[in-house]
Design a protein around this motif. Structure first.
Motif, PDB file in Angstrom:
ATOM      1  N   ALA A  91      72.475  -2.339  30.018  1.00 12.65           N
ATOM      2  CA  ALA A  91      73.043  -3.345  31.402  1.00 12.65           C
ATOM      3  C   ALA A  91      73.554  -4.543  30.783  1.00 12.65           C
ATOM      4  O   ALA A  91      73.458  -5.071  31.977  1.00 12.65           O
ATOM      5  N   GLY A  92      73.466  -5.321  30.146  1.00 13.37           N
ATOM      6  CA  GLY A  92      73.911  -6.796  30.051  1.00 13.37           C
ATOM      7  C   GLY A  92      72.305  -7.975  30.438  1.00 13.37           C
ATOM      8  O   GLY A  92      72.555  -8.850  30.745  1.00 13.37           O
ATOM      9  N   LEU A  93      71.390  -6.678  31.103  1.00 12.54           N
ATOM     10  CA  LEU A  93      70.257  -7.701  31.505  1.00 12.54           C
ATOM     11  C   LEU A  93      69.677  -7.976  30.826  1.00 12.54           C
ATOM     12  O   LEU A  93      69.331  -7.287  29.071  1.00 12.54           O
ATOM     13  N   PRO A  94      68.157  -9.334  30.905  1.00 12.42           N
ATOM     14  CA  PRO A  94      66.552  -9.062  30.180  1.00 12.42           C
ATOM     15  C   PRO A  94      66.351  -8.187  30.157  1.00 12.42           C
ATOM     16  O   PRO A  94      65.172  -7.785  31.220  1.00 12.42           O
ATOM     17  N   ALA A  95      66.062  -7.630  29.215  1.00 15.12           N
ATOM     18  CA  ALA A  95      64.557  -6.409  28.721  1.00 15.12           C
ATOM     19  C   ALA A  95      63.566  -6.915  29.214  1.00 15.12           C
ATOM     20  O   ALA A  95      62.526  -5.489  29.461  1.00 15.12           O
ATOM     21  N   TYR A  96      63.283  -8.146  29.368  1.00 15.84           N
ATOM     22  CA  TYR A  96      61.587  -8.232  29.392  1.00 15.84           C
ATOM     23  C   TYR A  96      61.159  -8.022  30.640  1.00 15.84           C
ATOM     24  O   TYR A  96      60.135  -8.191  30.863  1.00 15.84           O
ATOM     25  N   LYS A  97      62.577  -7.984  31.784  1.00 20.80           N
ATOM     26  CA  LYS A  97      62.249  -7.421  33.498  1.00 20.80           C
ATOM     27  C   LYS A  97      61.749  -6.594  33.448  1.00 20.80           C
ATOM     28  O   LYS A  97      62.502  -5.867  34.950  1.00 20.80           O
ATOM     29  N   ALA A  98      61.938  -5.646  32.512  1.00 16.62           N
ATOM     30  CA  ALA A  98      61.876  -3.916  32.770  1.00 16.62           C
ATOM     31  C   ALA A  98      61.064  -3.884  33.731  1.00 16.62           C
ATOM     32  O   ALA A  98      61.136  -2.417  34.559  1.00 16.62           O
ATOM     33  N   ASP A  99      59.959  -4.997  33.652  1.00 14.43           N
ATOM     34  CA  ASP A  99      58.653  -4.171  34.828  1.00 14.43           C
ATOM     35  C   ASP A  99      58.842  -4.126  36.570  1.00 14.43           C
ATOM     36  O   ASP A  99      58.473  -3.076  37.161  1.00 14.43           O
ATOM     37  N   LEU A 100      59.932  -5.694  36.974  1.00 16.44           N
ATOM     38  CA  LEU A 100      60.082  -5.915  37.597  1.00 16.44           C
ATOM     39  C   LEU A 100      60.775  -5.023  38.215  1.00 16.44           C
ATOM     40  O   LEU A 100      60.768  -4.776  39.319  1.00 16.44           O
ATOM     41  N   PHE A 101      61.880  -4.539  37.408  1.00 16.16           N
ATOM     42  CA  PHE A 101      63.017  -3.246  37.833  1.00 16.16           C
ATOM     43  C   PHE A 101      62.194  -2.367  38.776  1.00 16.16           C
ATOM     44  O   PHE A 101      62.715  -1.383  39.369  1.00 16.16           O
ATOM     45  N   ALA A 102      61.597  -1.101  37.088  1.00 13.98           N
ATOM     46  CA  ALA A 102      60.902  -0.317  37.690  1.00 13.98           C
ATOM     47  C   ALA A 102      60.261  -0.613  39.064  1.00 13.98           C
ATOM     48  O   ALA A 102      60.011   0.608  39.741  1.00 13.98           O
ATOM     49  N   PHE A 103      58.831  -1.721  39.670  1.00 15.87           N
ATOM     50  CA  PHE A 103      58.384  -1.973  39.989  1.00 15.87           C
ATOM     51  C   PHE A 103      59.600  -1.523  41.990  1.00 15.87           C
ATOM     52  O   PHE A 103      58.900  -0.971  42.627  1.00 15.87           O
ATOM     53  N   LEU A 104      60.434  -2.404  41.436  1.00 10.10           N
ATOM     54  CA  LEU A 104      61.462  -2.602  42.111  1.00 10.10           C
ATOM     55  C   LEU A 104      62.254  -0.568  43.171  1.00 10.10           C
ATOM     56  O   LEU A 104      62.381  -0.672  44.193  1.00 10.10           O
ATOM     57  N   ALA A 105      62.186  -0.129  41.462  1.00  9.50           N
ATOM     58  CA  ALA A 105      62.367   1.660  41.969  1.00  9.50           C
ATOM     59  C   ALA A 105      61.995   2.459  42.169  1.00  9.50           C
ATOM     60  O   ALA A 105      61.803   2.922  43.595  1.00  9.50           O
ATOM     61  N   ILE A 106      60.704   1.700  41.911  1.00  7.40           N
ATOM     62  CA  ILE A 106      59.717   2.069  43.343  1.00  7.40           C
ATOM     63  C   ILE A 106      59.505   2.289  44.254  1.00  7.40           C
ATOM     64  O   ILE A 106      59.215   3.388  45.358  1.00  7.40           O
ATOM     65  N   VAL A 107      58.965   1.023  44.123  1.00  9.50           N
ATOM     66  CA  VAL A 107      59.284   0.499  45.775  1.00  9.50           C
ATOM     67  C   VAL A 107      60.866   0.945  46.682  1.00  9.50           C
ATOM     68  O   VAL A 107      60.149   1.695  47.395  1.00  9.50           O
ATOM     69  N   SER A 108      61.730   1.200  46.453  1.00 11.49           N
ATOM     70  CA  SER A 108      62.907   1.433  46.841  1.00 11.49           C
ATOM     71  C   SER A 108      62.550   3.454  47.546  1.00 11.49           C
ATOM     72  O   SER A 108      63.133   2.919  48.312  1.00 11.49           O
ATOM     73  N   VAL A 109      62.485   4.106  46.069  1.00 14.19           N
ATOM     74  CA  VAL A 109      61.770   5.262  46.218  1.00 14.19           C
ATOM     75  C   VAL A 109      60.844   5.491  47.713  1.00 14.19           C
ATOM     76  O   VAL A 109      61.666   5.953  49.039  1.00 14.19           O
ATOM     77  N   ALA A 110      59.860   4.869  47.710  1.00 15.80           N
ATOM     78  CA  ALA A 110      58.990   4.735  48.369  1.00 15.80           C
ATOM     79  C   ALA A 110      59.342   4.875  49.871  1.00 15.80           C
ATOM     80  O   ALA A 110      59.360   5.067  50.855  1.00 15.80           O
ATOM     81  N   VAL A 111      60.301   4.056  50.623  1.00 16.50           N
ATOM     82  CA  VAL A 111      60.742   3.748  51.252  1.00 16.50           C
ATOM     83  C   VAL A 111      62.100   4.447  51.533  1.00 16.50           C
ATOM     84  O   VAL A 111      61.216   4.901  52.634  1.00 16.50           O
ATOM     85  N   VAL A 112      61.972   4.699  51.224  1.00 13.34           N
ATOM     86  CA  VAL A 112      63.634   6.318  51.424  1.00 13.34           C
ATOM     87  C   VAL A 112      62.651   7.293  51.715  1.00 13.34           C
ATOM     88  O   VAL A 112      62.730   7.411  52.598  1.00 13.34           O
ATOM     89  N   SER A 113      61.474   7.459  51.375  1.00 14.68           N
ATOM     90  CA  SER A 113      60.976   8.771  51.425  1.00 14.68           C
ATOM     91  C   SER A 113      60.050   8.159  52.466  1.00 14.68           C
ATOM     92  O   SER A 113      59.903   9.616  53.735  1.00 14.68           O
TER      93      SER A 113
END
Lengths: 184, 255, 208, 461
Positions: free
Chosen positions: A35-57
């Motif tokens: 997607a053209g984003l820096p790959a080394y920030k993958a952990d932050l993105f995964a973290f945000l994904a987990i948090v958002s899924v948690a908030v939704v559920s």
């Protein structure tokens, strides 16, 4: 057997573990670079994904305790998997510290507040020992500091519990909501 | 300070004395009686299983069916079946049942027994597989001559005088007219005689012919009728076993 | 683990990380239990679990002495005192109600997340930790003697001060926790004593 | 024959049989895991790296296996030993029906307990209720590991568990069981259990302080926390045991011996040393007194730690039914029972290592003679040449010095166990306020004062 909230939280756990596995196998980084984003920030993105899924559920009424525990564990793994061992330990310390802070602010029982403080002190101790191992392995300043913290914590626990007992004797409760003598 | 130290030393000394006293006991032979292997040496007054004694000398059955034990028993565990013999006019024992599952071994029956017939033995091992098996009948209850002799000597009981042998017929003849009522005036009525013997156990054997005008003889008369009717009812209810017992028992007591 | 060189190197290479994550996965739910469990005595016992896992972390960080002290002082001493204090107060009163008021929960979660993100982002953003990765950890014996020597040389003032603090805390705790009998209790007490004396007198009379 | 002698003889015979069973089992397990299995792996034609790693893992597991085999069997024997010894003290016979002389009584009891129904009471906290026996028992297994090194004479298979923090580790782990007691007492949902558990917690916290202080005194004299080193420092003779001042009296005894032998040079040398320390003999005698009192404090604190009579308030059966284990049945109760006796064994073995010279005989000649005799006996065994040839598997485990050390340490430990049983047979139970007052007002000040005194005396000797 399975109530709706439990089902919700199990679903969340499955999603969170899935995200963690994707991250650990390097898929998230691949997606990011695609997607053209820096790959080394993958952990932050995964973290945000987990948090958002948690908030939704949570918003859909999942079991709060299970979601919080599962979210914290998976987020911890995601955030630390590719870090230094020192950062790993200190992140765990930070998690303990945050949990202790939550308990201190939210709990009603005075003794539980004291336990939360002990938790926070231990989180600080983990950091001290980690620094002692990684930064100062010859002189062990961190370990010595941790020993003194242990001493002070013991004194604090003794005095704090004595105060709690004295309050209980006078007011027959340890509920922090009721300790409102010093209102103004 | 010195008082404290002195007390500490003193108490320590006494603790050591206690420890040494206990440790010295290691050098002694154990006092344990290993029960199934060695039977305990129980005193004569021990209240164990109930039993009916026979005369240790003549081996005649001592029970006179006076029912005093039955009446005094707080648990009602004794059940006597007797009937009046048509020939002799005496009460004849048909069956004697004791439910040891009910018995609490208070010993009241042995206190009241006028002939020292019912006694507490030293036997305490009565466990069984059913409650029915704890109901002992006359056969199970009656002791042998040797056992009776053993318990009589152990409990320091006086040996009862034997029933007079040469008087079955006159006694029967005498008893016939006076069916319901006891004859206090008559010389030596055989029905009252064993009771007399037990009551006056220490008197000389020569005193057997004393007239039985005492309370021991007269008191039961009031209840005799009721007892008899009860007995006949019981015989109706269970005629065959009691008859068999009645046949068997006289043989046993005679022999 | 002297005498097992191959095993030691293998363990250092493979086991340490696994053990760390195992301890973390055990410790985080336990810590949640401490602050969220409805039954406060159970959360007191869970605190022992948290402290024990932290002792495990200390062993992984090759701080053996501190790990043992953690078990001995924190895991058993302090926590037992906490549990006893819980049992002396009335835990049943709290058992029915919620551990936290809902009005407090939102701010508390916010505070917790904020603190965590602050610390974590600080950790992530710091580039130049003066980490000495090449230096091996001290052996257990050296660690022990180093701690002992430091406590009695460089840190002797702190050491003495800690002992004074502990003494003060001990006396303060005793003074705070000592029950002062209320006035009506005192009256009852003296009344009881009077009764006791009269009964003793009665006994004496009987004996005579 | 005198029946009393006969009874004591039966007790001795039983002890010997049980101990040989215990040590046979432990030896066989160690041999199988530490010697036989690695040999098998080496012979199986695995790649060398994997094979040596696997055999190292197995050899590292030997201490754990030894403890895991030793503790249940030993606890079974200790229960029997306690009952028989109590019977001896109270002029009874004790269990003598199951097996010859009641040899298998506790084995039968253990089997019975294993097959009993495991009940969780209504309203109990099931998880805590199950966790409590485990938390009570697990420390006694992992806590004795460093002691194994001292007990085996630092045998190569047990060397790995000899921690530098040895005795501190043992004490830290030994403080955990009280958590299990409190947990079990609370989780049982029974007020008697709870009261027993609270008493146990109060008692353990109070008496741990004098216990640890007496151990600290020993460590102070030895200058190390390593159990093997502490045991080796006491190897000279009876006088170098820590209970007798850790060798404080030795120079004076040497002086007397030298004087009697007329060895003037040695007398001169020693006298010069004394002139530097004029208060030496006085200080040495005081130090011996201090150490004996510390031993007494240790025994008292240890009895209180493991809830033995006269400190068995947590399970005072006349007041609290059975205290914290009232609601337990079946295997959980068995675990509680097992751990109680194991804890007694552990504190006694700590005492025998810290105070009574560990695996060393009271007299140096005795130890040497014993070792030589053992070596002689081992050589007389059939097939001994093959056994002792280096290639043979048994060789690495039958070591006369190891056997001798294990023998002495077991002898001392079981003497202390029997002394604890004697105390149990003699003394009545404390009242709870007396117990706390005795702990806080007597034992702790006494041990603190003695500790300070010992530090000064140590400089004077």
């Amino acid at each position: 057997m399975l109530s709706k909230s439990n089902l919700q939280s199990l679903l969340f756990l499955a999603v969170a573990v899935g995200i963690t596995l994707l991250f650990l196998t390097g898929q998230v980084g691949g997606v990011l670079s695609g997607a053209g984003l820096p790959a080394y920030k993958a952990d932050l993105f995964a973290f945000l994904a987990i948090v958002s899924v948690a908030v939704v559920s949570l918003a859909f009424g999942g079991n709060k305790t299970m979601i919080m525990i599962g979210g914290t564990v998976t987020a911890f793994i995601v955030l630390t998997a590719f870090q230094d061992s020192m950062v790993r330990y200190m992140t765990l310390g930070a998690i303990f510290f945050a949990i202790g802070a939550y308990g201190m602010v939210a709990s009603r029982n005075a003794v539980r507040m004291l336990m939360s403080i002990e938790l926070m002190i231990n989180a600080a101790n983990i950091n001290f020992v980690t620094f002692s191992r990684a930064v100062d392995p010859e002189h062990l300043g961190g370990q010595l500091f941790a020993i003194f913290v242990l001493t002070v914590a013991a004194a604090e626990a003794a005095v704090g519990l004595a105060i709690v007992l004295a309050i209980y004797r006078n007011m027959a409760t340890v509920d922090m909501e009721k300790f409102n003598l010093l209102k103004w | 300070m010195f008082g404290l130290v002195g007390r500490a030393v003193e108490s320590l000394y006494y603790v050591c004395v206690g420890l040494w006293t206990v440790a010295k006991h290691t050098g002694r032979a154990p006092i344990t009686k290993e029960f199934p292997d060695t039977m305990p040496d129980l005193p004569g007054a021990f209240r164990g299983r109930l039993a009916l004694a026979v005369n240790p000398e003549t081996s005649e059955h001592l029970c006179i069916s006076c029912r005093q034990c039955e009446r005094v028993c707080p648990d009602k565990c004794i059940d006597i079946t007797a009937h009046k013999s048509p020939e002799t006019g005496k009460l004849e024992l048909i069956d004697f049942k004791i439910d040891h599952g009910l018995c609490m071994f208070c010993g009241l029956c042995t206190e009241v027994c006028p002939t020292t017939c019912i006694i507490n033995t030293n036997d305490f091992e009565m466990s069984d597989y059913s409650r029915e098996a704890l109901i002992y009948d006359l056969k199970k209850l009656t002791l042998t001559q040797d056992e009776s002799a053993h318990y009589f000597s152990k409990k320091y009981l006086p040996i009862p005088k034997p029933k007079p042998k040469p008087a079955p017929k006159p006694a029967a003849a005498a008893a016939k007219p006076a069916d319901g009522v006891a004859a206090p005036a008559k010389p030596a009525p055989p029905a009252a005689k064993p009771a007399e013997g037990a009551a006056a156990a220490k008197s000389a054997p020569a005193a057997t012919d004393k007239p039985a005008g005492d309370a021991a003889a007269t008191k039961p008369t009031a209840e005799k009728k009721a007892d008899d009717s009860k007995d006949s009812e019981k015989e109706k209810a269970a005629p065959e076993p009691s008859a068999a017992e009645g046949k068997a028992e006289p043989d046993k007591t005679e022999g | 683990m002297e005498g097992f060189p191959q095993l030691t190197t293998w363990a250092q290479a493979n086991v340490e990380q696994a053990v760390f994550y195992l301890l973390a996965v055990i410790a985080i739910p336990l810590a949640y239990g401490v602050v969220c469990d409805r039954n406060i005595i159970r959360s007191g016992f869970l605190l022992i679990g948290v402290f024990s896992t932290i002792a495990g972390l200390f062993i992984l960080l090759s701080a053996q002495f501190l790990a043992l002290a953690q078990i001995m002082i924190y895991g058993v001493g302090i926590t037992l005192v906490v549990v006893i204090a819980l049992m002396l107060t009335n835990p049943k009163a709290e058992k029915e109600s919620m551990p936290a008021l809902s009005i407090h929960k939102g701010p508390a979660i916010f505070v917790a997340c904020f603190l965590f993100m602050c610390v974590y982002l600080a950790l992530r953003s710091a580039e130049n930790w003066p980490v000495k990765t090449d230096v091996a950890a001290l052996s257990a014996a050296e660690n022990l003697s180093r701690i002992g020597q430091s406590l009695l040389t460089n840190y002797s003032f702190h050491f003495e001060f800690a002992s004074i603090l502990l003494l003060a805390a001990l006396i303060g705790a005793v003074m705070l926790a000592k029950a002062e009998p209320a006035v009506h209790d005192l009256n009852e007490l003296s009344a009881n004593e009077d009764k006791l004396k009269s009964s003793e007198r009665a006994d004496d009379v009987v004996k005579v | 024959m005198n029946p009393a002698v006969f009874e004591i003889g039966k007790f001795a015979r039983l002890t010997v049989i049980w101990l040989s069973i215990i040590f046979g089992a432990v030896w066989a397990a160690c041999w199988a895991v530490g010697v036989f299995a690695p040999a098998l792996i080496n012979a199986s034609g695995m790649p060398t790296e994997t094979a040596s790693l696997a055999s190292e893992v197995l050899r590292a597991l030997v201490p754990v296996v030894a403890v895991a085999v030793f503790i249940p069997i030993n606890a079974m024997f200790m229960v029997l030993c306690e009952r028989r010894a109590l019977a001896l003290f109270t002029v009874r016979k004790g269990p003598n029906r199951v097996g010859p002389d009641g040899l298998l009584q506790t084995a039968a009891d253990a089997v019975k307990l294993l097959f009993k129904e495991d009940i969780t009471p209504h309203g109990a906290d099931a998880v805590m209720f199950t966790a409590a026996p485990i938390i009570f028992f697990a420390p006694s297994i992992i806590g004795v590991l460093p002691l194994l090194a001292a007990a085996s004479g630092n045998h190569e298979l047990f060397r790995s568990v000899n921690l530098p923090t040895g005795i501190f580790y043992v004490l830290a782990i030994a403080s955990i069981p009280v958590v299990g007691i409190v947990m079990g007492g609370w989780a049982s949902n029974n007020k008697y259990s709870l009261v027993g558990a609270l008493r146990s917690a109060a008692q353990a916290i109070s008496y741990e302080i004098p216990l640890v202080l007496s151990i600290v005194a020993v460590c102070l004299m030895a200058g190390t926390l390593d159990v093997v080193k502490i045991a080796d420092q006491q190897k000279d003779s009876l006088l170098s045991w820590n209970i007798f001042g850790g060798g404080a009296l030795l120079p004076y005894v040497n002086l007397v011996v030298a004087g009697l032998q007329g060895n003037n040079e040695q007398v001169q040398a020693i006298m010069q040393h004394f002139q530097a320390q004029p208060l030496g003999p006085f200080a040495a005698v005081l130090m011996v007194v201090c150490c004996i009192i510390f031993f007494g404090i240790y025994i008292t604190g240890a009895c209180a730690e493991v809830n033995r009579i006269p400190f068995d308030l947590p399970e005072a059966e006349s007041e609290l039914v059975s205290g914290y284990n009232t609601e337990y049945s079946g295997i959980k109760f068995a675990i509680f029972f097992l751990a109680e006796f194991t804890n007694l064994f552990v504190v006694c073995s700590i005492a025998s290592i810290m105070f009574l010279g560990g695996g060393h005989a009271p007299l140096p000649g005795l130890e040497q003679g014993f070792t030589e005799m053992l070596g002689g006996i081992l050589k007389q065994l059939p097939g001994s040449k093959e056994i002792f040839s280096p290639g043979w598997l048994i060789n690495s485990l039958v070591n006369p010095s190891t056997v001798s050390q294990a023998f002495w340490i077991i002898l001392k430990t079981y003497s202390l166990v029997i002394f604890a049983i004697l105390i149990r047979a003699t003394l009545p139970r404390f009242r709870i306020d007396q117990l706390m007052a005795f702990g806080w007002k007597r034992l702790i000040p006494l041990s603190l004062i003695l500790l300070i005194a010992l530090t000064y005396l140590r400089e004077l000797v």
